[in-house]
Design a protein around this motif. Sequence first.
Motif, PDB file in Angstrom:
ATOM      1  N   GLY A  68       0.774  -1.232   0.000  1.00 26.31           N
ATOM      2  CA  GLY A  68       0.000   0.000   0.000  1.00 26.31           C
ATOM      3  C   GLY A  68       0.806   1.284   0.000  1.00 26.31           C
ATOM      4  O   GLY A  68       0.231   2.367  -0.019  1.00 26.31           O
ATOM      5  N   ILE A  69       2.121   1.191   0.033  1.00 26.95           N
ATOM      6  CA  ILE A  69       2.961   2.386  -0.030  1.00 26.95           C
ATOM      7  C   ILE A  69       3.171   2.743  -1.499  1.00 26.95           C
ATOM      8  O   ILE A  69       3.585   1.904  -2.295  1.00 26.95           O
ATOM      9  CB  ILE A  69       4.311   2.166   0.679  1.00 26.95           C
ATOM     10  CG1 ILE A  69       4.086   1.832   2.153  1.00 26.95           C
ATOM     11  CG2 ILE A  69       5.201   3.403   0.539  1.00 26.95           C
ATOM     12  CD1 ILE A  69       5.341   1.405   2.889  1.00 26.95           C
ATOM     13  N   SER A  70       2.904   3.987  -1.859  1.00 28.21           N
ATOM     14  CA  SER A  70       3.025   4.421  -3.253  1.00 28.21           C
ATOM     15  C   SER A  70       4.470   4.742  -3.605  1.00 28.21           C
ATOM     16  O   SER A  70       5.222   5.266  -2.791  1.00 28.21           O
ATOM     17  CB  SER A  70       2.167   5.663  -3.492  1.00 28.21           C
ATOM     18  OG  SER A  70       0.810   5.342  -3.360  1.00 28.21           O
ATOM     19  N   HIS A  71       4.817   4.412  -4.853  1.00 29.26           N
ATOM     20  CA  HIS A  71       6.147   4.674  -5.412  1.00 29.26           C
ATOM     21  C   HIS A  71       5.998   4.992  -6.890  1.00 29.26           C
ATOM     22  O   HIS A  71       4.942   4.811  -7.484  1.00 29.26           O
ATOM     23  CB  HIS A  71       7.056   3.440  -5.291  1.00 29.26           C
ATOM     24  CG  HIS A  71       7.264   2.969  -3.887  1.00 29.26           C
ATOM     25  ND1 HIS A  71       7.977   3.672  -2.954  1.00 29.26           N
ATOM     26  CD2 HIS A  71       6.850   1.835  -3.270  1.00 29.26           C
ATOM     27  CE1 HIS A  71       8.010   2.999  -1.808  1.00 29.26           C
ATOM     28  NE2 HIS A  71       7.317   1.877  -1.974  1.00 29.26           N
ATOM     29  N   ASP A  72       7.086   5.420  -7.486  1.00 31.37           N
ATOM     30  CA  ASP A  72       7.196   5.493  -8.934  1.00 31.37           C
ATOM     31  C   ASP A  72       8.611   5.080  -9.317  1.00 31.37           C
ATOM     32  O   ASP A  72       9.452   4.822  -8.456  1.00 31.37           O
ATOM     33  CB  ASP A  72       6.832   6.870  -9.493  1.00 31.37           C
ATOM     34  CG  ASP A  72       7.711   8.003  -8.995  1.00 31.37           C
ATOM     35  OD1 ASP A  72       8.692   7.753  -8.267  1.00 31.37           O
ATOM     36  OD2 ASP A  72       7.429   9.165  -9.346  1.00 31.37           O
ATOM     37  N   VAL A  73       8.848   4.969 -10.611  1.00 29.29           N
ATOM     38  CA  VAL A  73      10.156   4.623 -11.156  1.00 29.29           C
ATOM     39  C   VAL A  73      10.492   5.704 -12.161  1.00 29.29           C
ATOM     40  O   VAL A  73       9.780   5.865 -13.158  1.00 29.29           O
ATOM     41  CB  VAL A  73      10.126   3.236 -11.855  1.00 29.29           C
ATOM     42  CG1 VAL A  73      11.480   2.904 -12.451  1.00 29.29           C
ATOM     43  CG2 VAL A  73       9.664   2.148 -10.892  1.00 29.29           C
ATOM     44  N   VAL A  74      11.557   6.479 -11.887  1.00 30.31           N
ATOM     45  CA  VAL A  74      11.893   7.622 -12.729  1.00 30.31           C
ATOM     46  C   VAL A  74      13.378   7.569 -13.087  1.00 30.31           C
ATOM     47  O   VAL A  74      14.235   7.590 -12.202  1.00 30.31           O
ATOM     48  CB  VAL A  74      11.592   8.957 -12.003  1.00 30.31           C
ATOM     49  CG1 VAL A  74      11.934  10.137 -12.896  1.00 30.31           C
ATOM     50  CG2 VAL A  74      10.140   9.014 -11.552  1.00 30.31           C
ATOM     51  N   ALA A  75      13.674   7.512 -14.381  1.00 29.80           N
ATOM     52  CA  ALA A  75      15.067   7.513 -14.841  1.00 29.80           C
ATOM     53  C   ALA A  75      15.694   8.870 -14.558  1.00 29.80           C
ATOM     54  O   ALA A  75      15.059   9.911 -14.739  1.00 29.80           O
ATOM     55  CB  ALA A  75      15.136   7.216 -16.332  1.00 29.80           C
ATOM     56  N   ASP A  76      16.946   8.852 -14.118  1.00 27.72           N
ATOM     57  CA  ASP A  76      17.665  10.106 -13.876  1.00 27.72           C
ATOM     58  C   ASP A  76      17.740  10.959 -15.139  1.00 27.72           C
ATOM     59  O   ASP A  76      17.702  12.185 -15.062  1.00 27.72           O
ATOM     60  CB  ASP A  76      19.071   9.829 -13.339  1.00 27.72           C
ATOM     61  CG  ASP A  76      19.064   9.322 -11.899  1.00 27.72           C
ATOM     62  OD1 ASP A  76      17.972   9.181 -11.296  1.00 27.72           O
ATOM     63  OD2 ASP A  76      20.164   9.044 -11.381  1.00 27.72           O
ATOM     64  N   ASP A  77      17.834  10.292 -16.314  1.00 28.08           N
ATOM     65  CA  ASP A  77      17.895  11.034 -17.579  1.00 28.08           C
ATOM     66  C   ASP A  77      16.504  11.248 -18.189  1.00 28.08           C
ATOM     67  O   ASP A  77      16.386  11.713 -19.314  1.00 28.08           O
ATOM     68  CB  ASP A  77      18.818  10.326 -18.575  1.00 28.08           C
ATOM     69  CG  ASP A  77      18.277   8.978 -19.043  1.00 28.08           C
ATOM     70  OD1 ASP A  77      17.158   8.566 -18.627  1.00 28.08           O
ATOM     71  OD2 ASP A  77      18.987   8.309 -19.829  1.00 28.08           O
ATOM     72  N   GLU A  78      15.456  10.867 -17.441  1.00 27.53           N
ATOM     73  CA  GLU A  78      14.056  11.032 -17.840  1.00 27.53           C
ATOM     74  C   GLU A  78      13.671  10.220 -19.080  1.00 27.53           C
ATOM     75  O   GLU A  78      12.669  10.515 -19.741  1.00 27.53           O
ATOM     76  CB  GLU A  78      13.703  12.503 -18.005  1.00 27.53           C
ATOM     77  CG  GLU A  78      13.887  13.288 -16.714  1.00 27.53           C
ATOM     78  CD  GLU A  78      13.432  14.729 -16.810  1.00 27.53           C
ATOM     79  OE1 GLU A  78      12.830  15.120 -17.836  1.00 27.53           O
ATOM     80  OE2 GLU A  78      13.681  15.471 -15.847  1.00 27.53           O
ATOM     81  N   SER A  79      14.427   9.162 -19.373  1.00 30.84           N
ATOM     82  CA  SER A  79      14.107   8.329 -20.538  1.00 30.84           C
ATOM     83  C   SER A  79      12.932   7.390 -20.279  1.00 30.84           C
ATOM     84  O   SER A  79      12.347   6.857 -21.223  1.00 30.84           O
ATOM     85  CB  SER A  79      15.339   7.530 -20.979  1.00 30.84           C
ATOM     86  OG  SER A  79      15.794   6.682 -19.929  1.00 30.84           O
ATOM     87  N   PHE A  80      12.571   7.176 -19.021  1.00 28.49           N
ATOM     88  CA  PHE A  80      11.368   6.418 -18.678  1.00 28.49           C
ATOM     89  C   PHE A  80      10.850   6.903 -17.335  1.00 28.49           C
ATOM     90  O   PHE A  80      11.590   7.425 -16.507  1.00 28.49           O
ATOM     91  CB  PHE A  80      11.617   4.897 -18.666  1.00 28.49           C
ATOM     92  CG  PHE A  80      12.714   4.447 -17.730  1.00 28.49           C
ATOM     93  CD1 PHE A  80      12.448   4.096 -16.413  1.00 28.49           C
ATOM     94  CD2 PHE A  80      14.029   4.345 -18.175  1.00 28.49           C
ATOM     95  CE1 PHE A  80      13.450   3.664 -15.562  1.00 28.49           C
ATOM     96  CE2 PHE A  80      15.046   3.902 -17.331  1.00 28.49           C
ATOM     97  CZ  PHE A  80      14.754   3.566 -16.020  1.00 28.49           C
ATOM     98  N   LYS A  81       9.530   6.761 -17.164  1.00 24.25           N
ATOM     99  CA  LYS A  81       8.890   7.203 -15.923  1.00 24.25           C
ATOM    100  C   LYS A  81       7.547   6.495 -15.782  1.00 24.25           C
ATOM    101  O   LYS A  81       6.748   6.492 -16.716  1.00 24.25           O
ATOM    102  CB  LYS A  81       8.672   8.714 -15.952  1.00 24.25           C
ATOM    103  CG  LYS A  81       8.000   9.247 -14.706  1.00 24.25           C
ATOM    104  CD  LYS A  81       7.806  10.749 -14.776  1.00 24.25           C
ATOM    105  CE  LYS A  81       7.134  11.226 -13.493  1.00 24.25           C
ATOM    106  NZ  LYS A  81       6.921  12.658 -13.479  1.00 24.25           N
ATOM    107  N   SER A  82       7.327   5.926 -14.603  1.00 30.37           N
ATOM    108  CA  SER A  82       6.040   5.302 -14.322  1.00 30.37           C
ATOM    109  C   SER A  82       5.120   6.305 -13.648  1.00 30.37           C
ATOM    110  O   SER A  82       5.557   7.372 -13.200  1.00 30.37           O
ATOM    111  CB  SER A  82       6.220   4.090 -13.402  1.00 30.37           C
ATOM    112  OG  SER A  82       6.463   4.507 -12.064  1.00 30.37           O
ATOM    113  N   ASP A  83       3.866   5.937 -13.541  1.00 32.87           N
ATOM    114  CA  ASP A  83       2.937   6.686 -12.701  1.00 32.87           C
ATOM    115  C   ASP A  83       3.256   6.361 -11.241  1.00 32.87           C
ATOM    116  O   ASP A  83       3.869   5.335 -10.942  1.00 32.87           O
ATOM    117  CB  ASP A  83       1.492   6.266 -12.988  1.00 32.87           C
ATOM    118  CG  ASP A  83       1.026   6.696 -14.370  1.00 32.87           C
ATOM    119  OD1 ASP A  83       1.536   7.707 -14.888  1.00 32.87           O
ATOM    120  OD2 ASP A  83       0.147   6.008 -14.922  1.00 32.87           O
ATOM    121  N   VAL A  84       2.800   7.206 -10.322  1.00 34.23           N
ATOM    122  CA  VAL A  84       2.858   6.884  -8.900  1.00 34.23           C
ATOM    123  C   VAL A  84       1.765   5.839  -8.660  1.00 34.23           C
ATOM    124  O   VAL A  84       0.612   6.037  -9.052  1.00 34.23           O
ATOM    125  CB  VAL A  84       2.622   8.140  -8.030  1.00 34.23           C
ATOM    126  CG1 VAL A  84       2.507   7.764  -6.561  1.00 34.23           C
ATOM    127  CG2 VAL A  84       3.735   9.155  -8.242  1.00 34.23           C
TER     128      VAL A  84
END
Length: 118
Positions: A68-84
């Motif tokens: 139940g803890i929210s996260h996302d996955v975000v590339a440092d170079d912004e080449s990929f990003k998930s939703d929270v």
Amino acid sequence: MGNGAVLAAAVVFTGLLTGCGSGADDGSATPPGPPAKGTVVLRDIAFKPDKITIEAGDTVTWRFADQGISHDVVADDESFKSDVQDSGTFRHTFETPGTYAYKCSLHPVQMTGTVVVR
């Protein structure tokens, strides 16, 4: 029916009983043991494993399983990003060799990871 056909039928039946091969991937359950190759599990406010090595053209799946803890996955170079999100999965296919650092933008100190693409 020959022995081979009986064995094949038993394997299919067992798979149906256990849900194998259903194709469902809602992220609601994480199988015990280490994650499959190309899979990173978000659990205990960490990426597990925090470093993964794959081949160019492979897809990495991040499975959100932190109760139940929210996260996302975000590339440092912004080449990929998930939703929270607090459940489910996020996938990204890496076409180009290199090293890709990423983090959870909500927990950037505790949650960092690296994808190495050969």
